[in-house]
Write an enzyme that holds these catalytic residues in place. Structure first.
Site, mmCIF file in Angstrom:
data_model
loop_
_atom_site.group_PDB
_atom_site.id
_atom_site.type_symbol
_atom_site.label_atom_id
_atom_site.label_comp_id
_atom_site.label_asym_id
_atom_site.label_seq_id
_atom_site.Cartn_x
_atom_site.Cartn_y
_atom_site.Cartn_z
ATOM 1 N N THR B 179 -42.746 -8.460 -12.491
ATOM 2 C CA THR B 179 -42.530 -7.583 -13.553
ATOM 3 C C THR B 179 -41.729 -6.729 -13.507
ATOM 4 O OG1 THR B 179 -44.108 -6.045 -12.967
ATOM 5 C CG2 THR B 179 -44.958 -7.708 -14.148
ATOM 6 N N GLU B 322 -48.756 -10.200 -16.386
ATOM 7 C CA GLU B 322 -49.945 -10.047 -15.907
ATOM 8 C C GLU B 322 -51.103 -10.979 -16.535
ATOM 9 O OE1 GLU B 322 -47.931 -7.693 -16.434
ATOM 10 O OE2 GLU B 322 -47.993 -6.150 -14.680
ATOM 11 N N LYS B 432 -48.862 13.255 -27.529
ATOM 12 C CA LYS B 432 -50.056 14.186 -27.892
ATOM 13 C C LYS B 432 -49.513 15.464 -28.461
ATOM 14 C CE LYS B 432 -54.438 14.811 -25.976
ATOM 15 N NZ LYS B 432 -55.452 14.689 -24.699
ATOM 16 N N TRP B 437 -53.439 12.255 -31.045
ATOM 17 C CA TRP B 437 -52.337 11.197 -30.576
ATOM 18 C C TRP B 437 -51.488 10.967 -31.794
ATOM 19 C CZ3 TRP B 437 -51.747 10.902 -25.396
ATOM 20 C CH2 TRP B 437 -52.887 11.065 -24.569
#
Lengths: 534, 534
Positions: B179, B322, B432, B437
């Protein structure tokens, strides 16, 4: 290097958990034997399966114990598939059409601890109860008012469902199905969690059941026939809607198919025959299904044509209890768009192609060893191997397959260069005439096309000169009077000259096995004294 | 009870064996970088893979050794996938777009023994050769005339192909993909035979790639990106026709799609953006694909609309290196026919549903533990587990997932009651503000719809009162002069008032990672001194 990816045990509990989590509100409809209907969903099936697992443990059932079911298709039977596997048990789905001696043998051989049964089979239970030596508890799925035994829904509703599935090896058994062979005692085939999960994953693909969340399946194939072809597992994985009917009356099936917007069905050819007759008698169209999976025995050409003309894709499949059961499934091949309608029917009349995981080969009919070419011409004994193919029958001392995993199917077939399987006979029914093989099934299939013929069975009879010669047994259609010469005239242009039956014998009926196939053994027994002259 | 069903080790060799046996003559077409074309088929791929396995052994490569590839999509790369796995090796597919330091790190960290590369990447090889300490042999896939090194086809053609695949555990590794994270060294994800076979079987289903023998796939997703989403394995299982192009020029892809009757494609959204622009400039229609799998980053709404209007089903997918990589795939849900076009687009703009095997959950963004409801409203950190999800990075000392298998994806998402995943941000990019959020991605997606905006990136900037506030960085379309007020006016009806960016900053370009995603880390670095007033 182990452990780069996660450990994940292939257990059936993952299947029902996924169905409830991802497709919890997708419906499961049941039309019961008494005509009533009920609706639940995948979340409901799982909730009941958890309670059932608790209820079984409360009865003293232990991991590995066998639980029998004697039931048609309905949601409580489906609950049992997941409830039994979820507590580590093995569900033994008993075919209620077996003969008494077979019913006695398999239940005792399986050492079933509990029997779950439909009220419709109360007479079987009453008759067999004394002969079944291991069953400790009887639970009725759909008792009528006033029943004083254990009623399935009340029995599981005593539990709170606060249960954790039993864990174990992915090679643990989860289901037991007996084959009703025509000779000897039935033999038990034990499916494992791993083989079942892999088989179901393979079953989802477009070349098999083609299941997605939008599928609505009414499986006519009974849940006691070879795990209902794995449909209850594959269907849960894809979160399909199931419509179950505890009776197989075509009027009921038809109404359900229309009303519940059924897209897929699965069953043996005779189911469709009855459905055709029903629609013809009523003067109505066939239900607008997207696909029909047809297996159990060869699908006749006229049936394929009629379904295809109805816009229904025919997935002509082949398999056995010993193969979980999917071996091959038919469907559009990559050259489909270039084929004429006739060529499409020709291809669909064969048994389709093996799905990934399954490997087929044909071997010489005489020596049973020499591998034959995949040339679309040479026929031989069909053998199969793979992760959901039997290794050993339940309680057997030796393997059912050879050391390389090849299991002898008892079928005679031809493999085409594109992988398509074409079954031509059963090894015990194929007719050896003058050192050459004649397919009894091809002769029968040709003969049933003759006007006035209702059913036909071909058997090899001893012959002084040719060893064996084909004799055709024919049941006439009611009120029609076909002659032997008419049958032979009809056959002549369709088959090789040396395949022509030496005789056509008219009979009132042709014997069938418990699974509805022609019993040639019984036919041979009935005509044990039959002689052909040289 | 073990052994009721057959032992069958899930090895990738079964996949190529099945493809060659059942679909041997199904074509594999390659359009090479030099403009030439070649055709082989699954039987040819297997024959070459056997020779390649021999050739690797002749070089002294042993089971478990890593073999690197630095190559685009073509049939010889495909041969290598099966040849390396077939001799027990591990194919390390290197992303040629990585930076030099990353290229050095991953090849040395993987201890690659052999490098297989495209002539187009000769400059990378020349530049890195001294820095790669473990590579003993370099093999060029497509050398020009006069090349004096090992040429792939001649190298394998020295072998006779009389080879038996190496056997081993189904948990053996078969592929290694790194990755390219935005921080720290790249991390290696090692796929196993078992995880790869299961992932590919799941990928066949109608709700994923929907592969059957009639599929013709041109995968634009590179073979070095997360195993090309597993397409080369799933495609082999179903015996599909592959059309590979070693270049991603839309004119080339378009011509191939039309000429080779391509039905399916797969790639990141920018591939389609380029294809749209090409078709618009040429005044021609989009290719008549049945389906396009789009992943890698979120597919914009206008792209979904245009493809759907073209009759192309959009399979909007989500996954990571993954996760092998399929986590979720979008497609028609069971209520599809009842939805309006707009509702279909809304649904398709989300990331689809998990396929069987994969389990998702969202947890609280602050504590990263509390499981959140699947209510279609609450957003949280997305976690995933299952048989093809990472447990531990290559050579790592600790697991990448927690004890229950939950792997933290770094994505922020919402799970809907029907299982649909809706990604809203990356955990490190979500903003935030005053304890609440704000999704930077939703802001960007809204902003790119504004006329005159070519690209937009939203970053949370420190704010004295609210902790963080969104700032929108915008690249204008050439020759168009959009103003900050125009962007804000455009956004106002689309988002909550408190989500409105505190500033719109116009920039000449937005930095991207090696895989083409917006690099917010680089953007934050570039604007490290940026301040917002309270």
């Amino acid at each position: 290097m182990l452990g780069a990816m996660q450990d994940w045990t292939m257990r059936i509990t993952h299947v029902i958990d996924a169905a409830a989590r991802e497709s919890g509100s997708r419906e499961i409809v049941t039309r019961w034997a008494d005509g009533s209907e009920s609706r639940t969903d995948w979340a409901g099936i799982r909730a009941d399966a958890l309670k059932m697992a608790q209820a079984l443990e409360a009865l003293g059932v232990k991991k590995g114990d066998r639980i029998a079911s004697l039931a048609m298709n309905h949601s409580r039977h489906l609950v049992s598939w997941y409830g039994v596997a979820g507590m580590g048990g093995v569900l033994h789905t008993v075919n209620p059409r077996l003969f008494d001696d077979q019913l006695e043998y398999i239940v005792n051989h399986a050492e079933d601890k509990v029997l779950l049964y439909d009220a419709a089979f109360q007479p079987i239970v009453d008759k067999m109860r004394e002969r079944w030596t291991t069953i400790e508890h009887y639970v009725c799925y759909d008792p009528a008012d006033g029943f004083d035994g254990l009623s399935f829904q009340s029995w599981i509703d005593e539990q709170d469902g606060d249960y954790t599935w039993v864990e174990g090896s992915e090679r643990d058994p989860c289901m037991l199905c007996y084959t009703s062979g025509t000779t000897g005692n039935p033999k038990g085939v034990q499916y494992e969690h791993r083989s079942t999960v892999m088989h179901a994953m393979a079953g989802l693909q477009p070349s098999a059941f083609n299941f997605s969340g939008s599928s609505v399946m009414l499986p006519v194939v009974p849940m006691f026939h070879a795990a209902s072809w794995g449909l209850p597992y594959a269907g849960a994985m894809a979160g399909i809607k199931f419509v179950f009917s505890a009776v197989n009356d075509p009027a009921v099936l038809h109404e359900l198919m229309i009303r519940e917007k059924v897209t897929d069905s699965a069953g043996v050819p005779t189911v469709w025959l009855a459905h055709f007759q029903y629609c013809d008698a009523e003067g109505i169209d066939l239900p607008p299904l997207s696909a029909a999976t047809i297996g159990g025995s060869a699908c006749p050409r006229f049936m394929i044509e009629r379904l295809m003309k109805n816009g229904t894709r025919v997935q002509h499949a082949w398999g056995m209890t010993e193969t979980s059961p999917i071996g091959t499934v038919g469907g559009p091949t990559y050259d489909w768009d270039e084929l004429s309608f006739e060529e499409k029917v020709d291809k669909t009349a064969m048994q389709g192609r093996p799905i990934f995981g399954v490997e087929l080969r044909t071997v010489d009919l005489d020596d049973n060893v020499t591998e034959l070419p995949r040339d679309g011409k040479t026929s031989g004994t069909l053998q199969i191997r793979g992760p959901w193919i039997i290794r050993r029958y339940f309680k057997a001392e030796t393997d059912a397959c050879n050391n390389d995993g090849w299991f002898d199917t008892g079928d005679v077939g031809i493999i085409h260069p594109d992988g398509t399987l074409q079954l031509t006979d059963r090894t015990k029914d194929v007719i050896k005439s003058g050192g050459e093989w004649i397919s009894s099934v091809e002769l029968e299939n040709a003969a049933v096309g003759c006007p006035g013929v209702a059913e036909a069975a071909c058997v090899g009879m001893p012959h002084p000169k040719w060893d064996e010669r084909p004799v055709l047994f024919v049941v006439k259609k009611p009120d029609e009077d076909v002659t032997a010469d008419a049958v032979l005239d009809y056959l002549r242009p369709l088959i090789a000259k040396w395949w022509m039956p030496d005789a056509v014998e008219f009979v009132d009926d042709i014997p069938h096995t418990a699974t509805g196939k022609i019993s040639k053994k019984d036919l041979r027994d009935r005509f044990a004294d039959y002689t052909l002259e040289g």
